[in-house]
Design an enzyme around this catalytic site. Structure first.
Site, PDB file in Angstrom:
ATOM      1  N   ASP A  37     -14.468 -14.051  -7.703  1.00  0.00           N
ATOM      2  CA  ASP A  37     -15.868 -13.624  -7.682  1.00  0.00           C
ATOM      3  C   ASP A  37     -16.138 -12.771  -6.456  1.00  0.00           C
ATOM      4  OD1 ASP A  37     -16.281 -15.051  -9.908  1.00  0.00           O
ATOM      5  OD2 ASP A  37     -17.696 -16.487  -9.042  1.00  0.00           O
ATOM      6  N   ALA A  38     -15.542 -13.220  -5.344  1.00  0.00           N
ATOM      7  CA  ALA A  38     -15.804 -12.520  -4.084  1.00  0.00           C
ATOM      8  C   ALA A  38     -15.300 -11.081  -4.175  1.00  0.00           C
ATOM      9  CB  ALA A  38     -15.125 -13.251  -2.931  1.00  0.00           C
ATOM     10  N   ASP A  41     -17.562  -9.103  -6.466  1.00  0.00           N
ATOM     11  CA  ASP A  41     -18.797  -8.719  -5.774  1.00  0.00           C
ATOM     12  C   ASP A  41     -18.546  -7.574  -4.816  1.00  0.00           C
ATOM     13  OD1 ASP A  41     -20.149 -10.676  -7.108  1.00  0.00           O
ATOM     14  OD2 ASP A  41     -20.068 -12.127  -5.463  1.00  0.00           O
ATOM     15  N   LEU A  87     -28.289 -10.497 -11.315  1.00  0.00           N
ATOM     16  CA  LEU A  87     -28.993 -10.377 -10.040  1.00  0.00           C
ATOM     17  C   LEU A  87     -28.216  -9.459  -9.111  1.00  0.00           C
ATOM     18  CD1 LEU A  87     -29.782 -14.154  -9.406  1.00  0.00           C
ATOM     19  CD2 LEU A  87     -31.463 -12.362  -9.833  1.00  0.00           C
ATOM     20  N   GLU A 119     -33.844 -20.787  -3.918  1.00  0.00           N
ATOM     21  CA  GLU A 119     -33.262 -21.890  -4.689  1.00  0.00           C
ATOM     22  C   GLU A 119     -31.765 -21.687  -4.825  1.00  0.00           C
ATOM     23  OE1 GLU A 119     -35.634 -20.145  -7.896  1.00  0.00           O
ATOM     24  OE2 GLU A 119     -34.037 -20.763  -9.267  1.00  0.00           O
ATOM     25  N   LYS A 121     -28.135 -20.922  -6.228  1.00  0.00           N
ATOM     26  CA  LYS A 121     -27.601 -20.160  -7.350  1.00  0.00           C
ATOM     27  C   LYS A 121     -26.506 -21.012  -7.973  1.00  0.00           C
ATOM     28  CE  LYS A 121     -25.908 -15.599  -8.595  1.00  0.00           C
ATOM     29  NZ  LYS A 121     -24.785 -15.984  -9.414  1.00  0.00           N
ATOM     30  N   ASP A 123     -23.472 -22.151 -10.192  1.00  0.00           N
ATOM     31  CA  ASP A 123     -22.298 -21.437 -10.693  1.00  0.00           C
ATOM     32  C   ASP A 123     -21.907 -21.982 -12.064  1.00  0.00           C
ATOM     33  OD1 ASP A 123     -20.262 -19.674 -10.732  1.00  0.00           O
ATOM     34  OD2 ASP A 123     -19.055 -20.638  -9.178  1.00  0.00           O
ATOM     35  N   ARG A 142     -25.727 -15.378 -22.622  1.00  0.00           N
ATOM     36  CA  ARG A 142     -26.169 -14.068 -22.169  1.00  0.00           C
ATOM     37  C   ARG A 142     -25.452 -12.926 -22.879  1.00  0.00           C
ATOM     38  NH1 ARG A 142     -25.941 -12.429 -15.940  1.00  0.00           N
ATOM     39  NH2 ARG A 142     -23.721 -12.291 -16.318  1.00  0.00           N
ATOM     40  N   GLU A 177     -29.264 -22.485 -16.312  1.00  0.00           N
ATOM     41  CA  GLU A 177     -27.809 -22.502 -16.169  1.00  0.00           C
ATOM     42  C   GLU A 177     -27.221 -23.781 -16.746  1.00  0.00           C
ATOM     43  OE1 GLU A 177     -27.082 -19.678 -14.747  1.00  0.00           O
ATOM     44  OE2 GLU A 177     -25.023 -19.788 -14.024  1.00  0.00           O
ATOM     45  N   TYR A 229     -34.523 -22.351 -14.654  1.00  0.00           N
ATOM     46  CA  TYR A 229     -35.026 -21.601 -13.497  1.00  0.00           C
ATOM     47  C   TYR A 229     -35.758 -20.317 -13.859  1.00  0.00           C
ATOM     48  CZ  TYR A 229     -30.473 -19.371 -14.249  1.00  0.00           C
ATOM     49  OH  TYR A 229     -29.388 -18.760 -14.808  1.00  0.00           O
ATOM     50  N   LYS A 293     -36.805 -15.176  -5.036  1.00  0.00           N
ATOM     51  CA  LYS A 293     -37.640 -14.495  -6.031  1.00  0.00           C
ATOM     52  C   LYS A 293     -39.041 -14.288  -5.466  1.00  0.00           C
ATOM     53  CE  LYS A 293     -35.075 -16.834  -9.661  1.00  0.00           C
ATOM     54  NZ  LYS A 293     -34.994 -17.973 -10.573  1.00  0.00           N
ATOM     55  N   LYS A 317     -25.279 -14.423  -1.445  1.00  0.00           N
ATOM     56  CA  LYS A 317     -24.041 -15.148  -1.786  1.00  0.00           C
ATOM     57  C   LYS A 317     -23.411 -15.823  -0.567  1.00  0.00           C
ATOM     58  CE  LYS A 317     -22.359 -14.622  -5.574  1.00  0.00           C
ATOM     59  NZ  LYS A 317     -21.877 -13.652  -6.542  1.00  0.00           N
ATOM     60  N   CYS A 422       8.840   4.262 -12.216  1.00  0.00           N
ATOM     61  CA  CYS A 422       8.220   3.198 -12.995  1.00  0.00           C
ATOM     62  C   CYS A 422       9.251   2.087 -13.245  1.00  0.00           C
ATOM     63  CB  CYS A 422       7.723   3.765 -14.314  1.00  0.00           C
ATOM     64  SG  CYS A 422       7.167   2.497 -15.448  1.00  0.00           S
ATOM     65  N   CYS A 425      10.114   2.029 -17.214  1.00  0.00           N
ATOM     66  CA  CYS A 425      10.803   3.070 -17.983  1.00  0.00           C
ATOM     67  C   CYS A 425      11.626   4.005 -17.107  1.00  0.00           C
ATOM     68  CB  CYS A 425       9.800   3.884 -18.803  1.00  0.00           C
ATOM     69  SG  CYS A 425       8.766   4.974 -17.815  1.00  0.00           S
ATOM     70  N   CYS A 440       2.873   6.058 -13.468  1.00  0.00           N
ATOM     71  CA  CYS A 440       4.083   6.387 -14.198  1.00  0.00           C
ATOM     72  C   CYS A 440       3.804   7.640 -15.011  1.00  0.00           C
ATOM     73  CB  CYS A 440       4.430   5.215 -15.109  1.00  0.00           C
ATOM     74  SG  CYS A 440       5.536   5.647 -16.454  1.00  0.00           S
ATOM     75  N   CYS A 446       7.000   5.349 -21.995  1.00  0.00           N
ATOM     76  CA  CYS A 446       7.034   4.143 -21.166  1.00  0.00           C
ATOM     77  C   CYS A 446       6.591   2.963 -22.029  1.00  0.00           C
ATOM     78  CB  CYS A 446       6.100   4.290 -19.980  1.00  0.00           C
ATOM     79  SG  CYS A 446       5.955   2.775 -19.023  1.00  0.00           S
TER      80      CYS A 446
HETATM   81  S1  IVH Z   1     -32.618 -15.954 -11.958  1.00  0.00           S
HETATM   82  C1  IVH Z   1     -33.696 -11.910 -14.022  1.00  0.00           C
HETATM   83  N1  IVH Z   1     -31.925 -18.155 -10.735  1.00  0.00           N
HETATM   84  O1  IVH Z   1     -26.873 -15.972 -11.767  1.00  0.00           O
HETATM   85  C2  IVH Z   1     -32.889 -12.835 -13.214  1.00  0.00           C
HETATM   86  N2  IVH Z   1     -30.234 -16.953 -11.882  1.00  0.00           N
HETATM   87  O2  IVH Z   1     -25.867 -13.370 -11.028  1.00  0.00           O
HETATM   88  C3  IVH Z   1     -32.707 -14.139 -13.862  1.00  0.00           C
HETATM   89  N3  IVH Z   1     -28.043 -18.019 -11.805  1.00  0.00           N
HETATM   90  O3  IVH Z   1     -27.442 -14.448 -14.850  1.00  0.00           O
HETATM   91  C4  IVH Z   1     -31.767 -15.001 -13.140  1.00  0.00           C
HETATM   92  N4  IVH Z   1     -28.638 -19.777 -10.638  1.00  0.00           N
HETATM   93  O4  IVH Z   1     -26.719 -16.935 -14.802  1.00  0.00           O
HETATM   94  C5  IVH Z   1     -31.499 -17.114 -11.455  1.00  0.00           C
HETATM   95  N5  IVH Z   1     -31.455 -20.134  -9.650  1.00  0.00           N
HETATM   96  C6  IVH Z   1     -31.054 -19.117 -10.372  1.00  0.00           C
HETATM   97  C7  IVH Z   1     -29.725 -18.999 -10.797  1.00  0.00           C
HETATM   98  C8  IVH Z   1     -29.349 -17.886 -11.530  1.00  0.00           C
HETATM   99  C9  IVH Z   1     -27.650 -19.177 -11.251  1.00  0.00           C
HETATM  100  C10 IVH Z   1     -27.153 -17.117 -12.525  1.00  0.00           C
HETATM  101  C11 IVH Z   1     -27.674 -16.600 -13.839  1.00  0.00           C
HETATM  102  C12 IVH Z   1     -27.720 -15.122 -13.683  1.00  0.00           C
HETATM  103  C13 IVH Z   1     -26.680 -14.906 -12.636  1.00  0.00           C
HETATM  104  C14 IVH Z   1     -26.868 -13.600 -11.930  1.00  0.00           C
END
Ligand code: IVH
Length: 700
Positions: A37-38, A41, A87, A119, A121, A123, A142, A177, A229, A293, A317, A422, A425, A440, A446
């Protein structure tokens, strides 16, 4: 500022689009992430930085425009009444100040007038629950943000999702989530391992795999949980603020996160980030950051969205987790476009609860300790076989190398020599100027490139042939009598099979039924849309979006092919026409023209097309009155800021320009409009005032 020439920036954007696209598909469609993920991102941020500096180079298939991936097969598709968005990310505290300032500026308010919620996030994976008259009627993942998978039966198996709501609006979509706790994840993996079944890399993959079960009874046996959320379509407002709306969701029976806090501004937001970060290790579930938010829902509404992310929220993050291990070997993988990608094979090490044994090494410069601009990374330390390397991840499988411990390097260790040919090949592998990647030159000779190209050709967004996946492609590629070496061979397979002795139906793993089914599936794809065909060819730089743009422009395949032939002379009208397609830059144009001029590639394409009926592309029309129009705003706007007006116009498909010219379709002039209004009048361009503009776009 980054120091990139325009050409370098273009090349890097192309590379980023390819890598992020592949990572996205692995993550969303296969629940099998390929990069951390890192890293994801980081790449996405790098992409955003380059795009911000070179807005003219932004690609039609820009990763910043993409959320998730299209739904996997198996579940019915659900079009979201309101898109499910992603986000934007921030990593540094300073970016939180910038976020608050950006919001204030957009709204034309003082930063001190704004409050935000903070709040965790979670995972997991997001889910949208649709309630009509208080009854749960649909649950959808989604997917790509527009269309998800219908997982209603599965969602009904989750205890913390109410089946029924009391005193709820007529229509309410609740979003949140789905996740699995650490303890439940560990227990599930034990059971899976004992049963000889697949174990999951982390709780999020376990949650995704458990929710996306075609048999909902399997979901029932998996301990999934849900935090609410957010919300989508609704018939009446839930509240006036984010925090009240969340309280309302809790009152309706949803579980909401107890660490949600109202904050007066960036300083308090960052304090709450530290509070949540300190609690992270003891929370029973995975979180990967904090989401902020804007609290006032009326302001959220005015702020609206960029292509895929809201302006009113951001994810802050957590930094990635780290571990040291030994680099055992470097393998070179050859991709569809011939790219030689070095992969680090590591002594298995646990990073943040997951065992990792591979890391991406990107390219030869990266191994040498330089990024694509020649700048030092890891303090310029190169990576050698046998080195102790520090790897990091943040929830996924393949991590990145963050550092090398030179004190542990053996005296005999020599710098890694990147192959110049390569490994698959033996063809020369070359690096073009401005390209970080060595490729290549073997093309279709190849085997690695040919197989990867074929896999791409049959993949879901390309020809999508049932029963012909990556595994079968490898089998047919290696087959002596019934071989598939290039796409055209797929369409001659049935005819060749009927004429020979070693028939497919008599092979191991096949029978009369499965062979016939495959031939039928192939037959059903002879008729194919232009855009799909072009994308399926797997040409470098030609992604799905570009294929759509190009096909939408030329409409017919034949017209396109003649244009490509005629565009060889670089100053020809056809070359200019190609470059003038909105979203097609020089890199894409050159890639197309070169690919079709390359003799063996071209012959292979012609053989394929001879087997197909290519349908004309549709020219996309839009119902917004300003779609495709070029607008100019001038003078003072009194009811919204320029930024807000511009964003609204762009959301409706218009282009906003800073100056009036013959290409301008509409001028919106507020009080104090001067030379631009005069010029528009001289040119006979339609001019309206701010109220006219508001009326024009009201209700859209
Ligand atoms: S708000 C329009 N709140 O993170 C934005 N998302 O990277 C609506 N997620 O798709 C998302 N915790 O799956 C929101 N407290 C939180 C969240 C959260 C996890 C996830 C969600 C979103 C993704 C975006």
């Amino acid at each position: 500022m980054i120091e990139l020439s325009e050409q370098e920036a273009k090349a890097e954007l192309a590379q980023l689009a390819e890598r992020l696209g592949a990572a996205n598909r692995a993550y969303h469609q296969e629940d099998a992430p390929e990069i951390s993920d890192a890293l994801f991102d980081q790449l996405k941020q790098r992409n955003a930085v380059i795009e911000a500096q070179f807005p003219q180079l932004k690609r039609a298939d820009s990763p910043s425009e993409q959320v998730g991936a299209a739904p996997a097969d198996g579940f019915a598709k659900v079009r979201h009444a309101q898109a499910m968005l992603s986000l934007g990310n921030a990593f540094e505290d300073s970016e939180i100040d910038e976020f608050a300032e950006r919001v204030a500026k957009f709204l034309g308010l003082k930063a001190s007038a704004l409050t935000f919620t903070a709040e965790p996030k979670i995972d997991g994976l997001s889910l949208s629950l649709r309630y009509e008259k208080g009854q749960l009627v649909q649950a959808a993942t989604r997917g790509d943000g527009q269309t998800g998978e219908n997982v209603t039966a599965n969602a009904r198996m989750i205890a913390s999702i109410p089946q029924q709501l009391e005193n709820a609006p007529e229509l309410l979509e609740v979003r949140g989530e789905v996740y699995m706790s650490h303890a439940d994840f560990a227990a599930l993996n034990t059971v899976q391992a004992e049963a000889g079944a697949k174990t999951f890399a982390n709780p999020r993959n376990a949650a995704a795999g458990s929710l996306r079960q075609l048999d909902a009874e399997v979901t029932r046996s998996r301990p999934l949980e849900f935090f609410a959320y957010a919300w989508g379509a609704h018939s009446e407002p839930l509240a006036e603020t984010q925090h009240q709306a969340i309280a309302r969701l809790a009152a309706l029976g949803f579980v909401t996160n107890p660490l949600t806090k109202l904050c007066a501004g960036p300083a308090e937001m960052v304090v709450q980030y530290r509070v949540i970060e300190a609690k992270r290790a003891t929370l029973p579930y995975d979180i990967d950051g904090v989401v902020y938010k804007v609290d006032a829902l009326a302001l959220q509404e005015r702020l609206g969205f960029r292509a895929t992310t809201p302006r009113w929220a951001i994810a802050h993050k957590f930094p990635a987790e780290l571990a040291w291990t030994r680099l055992e070997a470097i393998d070179i993988q050859v991709g569809r476009t011939g790219a030689l990608s070095p992969v680090a094979r590591l002594s298995p090490v646990t990073v943040g609860g997951v065992v990792v044994s591979n890391a991406t090494l990107h390219n030869e410069d990266y191994i040498l300790g330089r990024d694509s601009q020649g700048e030092e990374i890891r303090g310029g330390k190169d990576i050698r076989l046998g080195d102790w390397v520090q790897v990091y991840r943040a929830g996924d499988v393949i991590p990145k190398v963050a550092d090398v411990d030179l004190s542990k390097r053996e005296g005999t260790a020599r710098p890694y020599v990147f192959p110049q040919v390569c490994p698959e090949c033996g063809s020369l592998a070359i690096r073009e100027e401005g390209d970080a990647v060595r490729r290549c030159t073997g093309g279709l000779i190849c085997p690695a490139q040919a197989v990867e190209k074929l896999k791409h050709f049959v993949s879901r967004k390309a020809f999508d042939i049932d029963g012909l996946g990556a595994k079968q492609i490898e089998m047919f590629y290696a087959d002596e009598t019934l071989s598939i070496r290039e796409p055209a061979d797929i369409f001659t397979l049935a005819a060749r099979d009927s004429k020979q002795l070693g028939k497919l139906k008599n092979r191991e793993g096949w029978g009369a039924r499965s062979a016939d089914k495959l031939f039928e599936a192939i037959e059903s794809k002879r008729e194919i849309g232009f855009a799909r065909l072009l994308f399926a060819l797997g040409l470098r730089h030609i992604g799905e979006q570009v294929a759509k743009l190009v096909s939408g422009h030329y409409v017919s395949w034949d017209r396109f092919i003649s244009a490509m032939d005629a565009a060889q002379g670089e100053i020809s009208e056809d070359w200019i026409e190609l470059l003038n397609i909105d979203g097609v830059g020089e890199v894409v144009a050159r890639a197309l023209v070169t690919a079709f001029a390359q003799q063996s590639e071209r012959e292979s394409i012609d053989r394929l097309v001879a087997e197909l009926q290519v349908q004309d592309a549709e020219q996309v029309a839009s119902d917004s009155p300003v779609a495709g129009k070029t607008l100019v705003f001038t003078g003072t706007l009194e009811k919204m800021t320029r930024a807000e007006a511009k964003a609204r116009a762009e959301a409706l498909g218009a282009k906003v320009s800073g100056s009036v010219s013959a290409k301008t379709d509409l001028l919106i002039a507020g009080p104090g409009a001067g030379s631009k209004a005069k010029k528009a009048a001289d040119l006979g361009i339609e001019t309206i005032d701010e109220d006219g503009w508001i009326n024009l776009v009201a209700g859209l």
